[in-house]
Design a protein around this motif. Structure first.
Motif, PDB file in Angstrom:
ATOM      1  N   THR A  35       0.829  -1.198   0.000  1.00 21.24           N
ATOM      2  CA  THR A  35       0.000   0.000   0.000  1.00 21.24           C
ATOM      3  C   THR A  35       0.869   1.255   0.000  1.00 21.24           C
ATOM      4  OG1 THR A  35      -1.759  -1.170   1.163  1.00 21.24           O
ATOM      5  CG2 THR A  35      -1.839   1.229   1.217  1.00 21.24           C
ATOM      6  N   VAL A  36       1.911   1.275   0.830  1.00 22.98           N
ATOM      7  CA  VAL A  36       2.829   2.416   0.862  1.00 22.98           C
ATOM      8  C   VAL A  36       3.489   2.593  -0.500  1.00 22.98           C
ATOM      9  CG1 VAL A  36       4.984   3.306   1.841  1.00 22.98           C
ATOM     10  CG2 VAL A  36       3.247   2.340   3.347  1.00 22.98           C
ATOM     11  N   TRP A  37       3.918   1.499  -1.109  1.00 22.75           N
ATOM     12  CA  TRP A  37       4.547   1.562  -2.427  1.00 22.75           C
ATOM     13  C   TRP A  37       3.581   2.157  -3.456  1.00 22.75           C
ATOM     14  CZ3 TRP A  37       3.139  -0.664  -7.051  1.00 22.75           C
ATOM     15  CH2 TRP A  37       4.069  -0.570  -8.078  1.00 22.75           C
ATOM     16  N   ALA A  38       2.329   1.695  -3.435  1.00 25.39           N
ATOM     17  CA  ALA A  38       1.329   2.188  -4.391  1.00 25.39           C
ATOM     18  C   ALA A  38       1.065   3.677  -4.178  1.00 25.39           C
ATOM     19  CB  ALA A  38       0.034   1.389  -4.258  1.00 25.39           C
ATOM     20  N   LEU A  39       1.024   4.115  -2.930  1.00 26.30           N
ATOM     21  CA  LEU A  39       0.797   5.538  -2.646  1.00 26.30           C
ATOM     22  C   LEU A  39       1.972   6.385  -3.141  1.00 26.30           C
ATOM     23  CD1 LEU A  39      -0.731   5.271   0.930  1.00 26.30           C
ATOM     24  CD2 LEU A  39      -1.907   6.082  -1.124  1.00 26.30           C
ATOM     25  N   ARG A  40       3.185   5.905  -2.935  1.00 26.68           N
ATOM     26  CA  ARG A  40       4.368   6.647  -3.428  1.00 26.68           C
ATOM     27  C   ARG A  40       4.343   6.736  -4.952  1.00 26.68           C
ATOM     28  NH1 ARG A  40       8.157   3.783   0.753  1.00 26.68           N
ATOM     29  NH2 ARG A  40       8.104   5.327   2.411  1.00 26.68           N
ATOM     30  N   LYS A  41       4.021   5.612  -5.597  1.00 24.91           N
ATOM     31  CA  LYS A  41       3.962   5.608  -7.065  1.00 24.91           C
ATOM     32  C   LYS A  41       2.865   6.531  -7.580  1.00 24.91           C
ATOM     33  CE  LYS A  41       6.389   2.885  -9.327  1.00 24.91           C
ATOM     34  NZ  LYS A  41       7.577   3.273 -10.061  1.00 24.91           N
ATOM     35  N   SER A  50       1.375   8.964   5.545  1.00 27.45           N
ATOM     36  CA  SER A  50       1.179   8.671   6.971  1.00 27.45           C
ATOM     37  C   SER A  50      -0.293   8.802   7.357  1.00 27.45           C
ATOM     38  CB  SER A  50       2.020   9.616   7.825  1.00 27.45           C
ATOM     39  OG  SER A  50       3.379   9.402   7.602  1.00 27.45           O
ATOM     40  N   ALA A  51      -0.917   9.867   6.898  1.00 23.23           N
ATOM     41  CA  ALA A  51      -2.332  10.090   7.215  1.00 23.23           C
ATOM     42  C   ALA A  51      -3.207   9.016   6.583  1.00 23.23           C
ATOM     43  CB  ALA A  51      -2.766  11.478   6.746  1.00 23.23           C
ATOM     44  N   ALA A  57      -5.548   1.760   8.163  1.00 27.55           N
ATOM     45  CA  ALA A  57      -5.378   0.823   9.279  1.00 27.55           C
ATOM     46  C   ALA A  57      -6.670   0.701  10.081  1.00 27.55           C
ATOM     47  CB  ALA A  57      -4.230   1.264  10.178  1.00 27.55           C
ATOM     48  N   VAL A  58      -7.293   1.840  10.359  1.00 29.29           N
ATOM     49  CA  VAL A  58      -8.540   1.834  11.124  1.00 29.29           C
ATOM     50  C   VAL A  58      -9.650   1.172  10.324  1.00 29.29           C
ATOM     51  CG1 VAL A  58     -10.350   3.311  12.088  1.00 29.29           C
ATOM     52  CG2 VAL A  58      -7.951   3.837  12.532  1.00 29.29           C
ATOM     53  N   GLU A  59      -9.756   1.523   9.059  1.00 28.41           N
ATOM     54  CA  GLU A  59     -10.855   1.009   8.231  1.00 28.41           C
ATOM     55  C   GLU A  59     -10.738  -0.485   7.946  1.00 28.41           C
ATOM     56  OE1 GLU A  59     -13.519   2.663   7.394  1.00 28.41           O
ATOM     57  OE2 GLU A  59     -12.840   4.596   8.142  1.00 28.41           O
ATOM     58  N   ASP A  65      -5.846  -4.915   3.664  1.00 28.95           N
ATOM     59  CA  ASP A  65      -6.339  -5.742   2.561  1.00 28.95           C
ATOM     60  C   ASP A  65      -7.298  -4.906   1.722  1.00 28.95           C
ATOM     61  OD1 ASP A  65      -7.327  -7.626   0.829  1.00 28.95           O
ATOM     62  OD2 ASP A  65      -8.224  -8.884   2.377  1.00 28.95           O
ATOM     63  N   HIS A  66      -6.891  -4.607   0.479  1.00 28.21           N
ATOM     64  CA  HIS A  66      -7.697  -3.731  -0.371  1.00 28.21           C
ATOM     65  C   HIS A  66      -8.979  -4.397  -0.863  1.00 28.21           C
ATOM     66  CE1 HIS A  66      -5.322  -5.929  -3.368  1.00 28.21           C
ATOM     67  NE2 HIS A  66      -6.326  -5.673  -4.201  1.00 28.21           N
TER      68      HIS A  66
END
Length: 71
Positions: A35-41, A50-51, A57-59, A65-66
């Motif tokens: 997920t972090v990788w996809a957000l950076r891309k 971070s936000a 994480a909460v959701e 898991d997308h």
């Protein structure tokens, strides 16, 4: 509202990339790292990531898991 649009964009992006075979090499990554990788891309900055990760994480109950449906 912005966070929900970003989450929607992320889910669409991950599904699109997976359908095109572009996430295949990252299958061995844990869902949170993927997920972090996809957000950076997608061009999100570290503060935005971070936000978004906190919200995801909460959701998802910390599964990241997308494919999980919101409860």
């Amino acid at each position: 509202m912005k966070i929900y649009l970003a989450l929607l964009f992320l889910l669409i992006l991950k599904n699109s990339l997976a359908n095109m075979g572009m996430l295949v090499q990252y299958d061995d990554l844990p869902d949170d790292e993927e997920t972090v990788w996809a957000l950076r891309k997608a061009g999100f900055g570290e503060d935005d990531i971070s936000a978004l990760m906190g919200n995801i994480a909460v959701e998802t109950g910390n599964t990241f898991d997308h494919t999980q449906k919101q409860k």
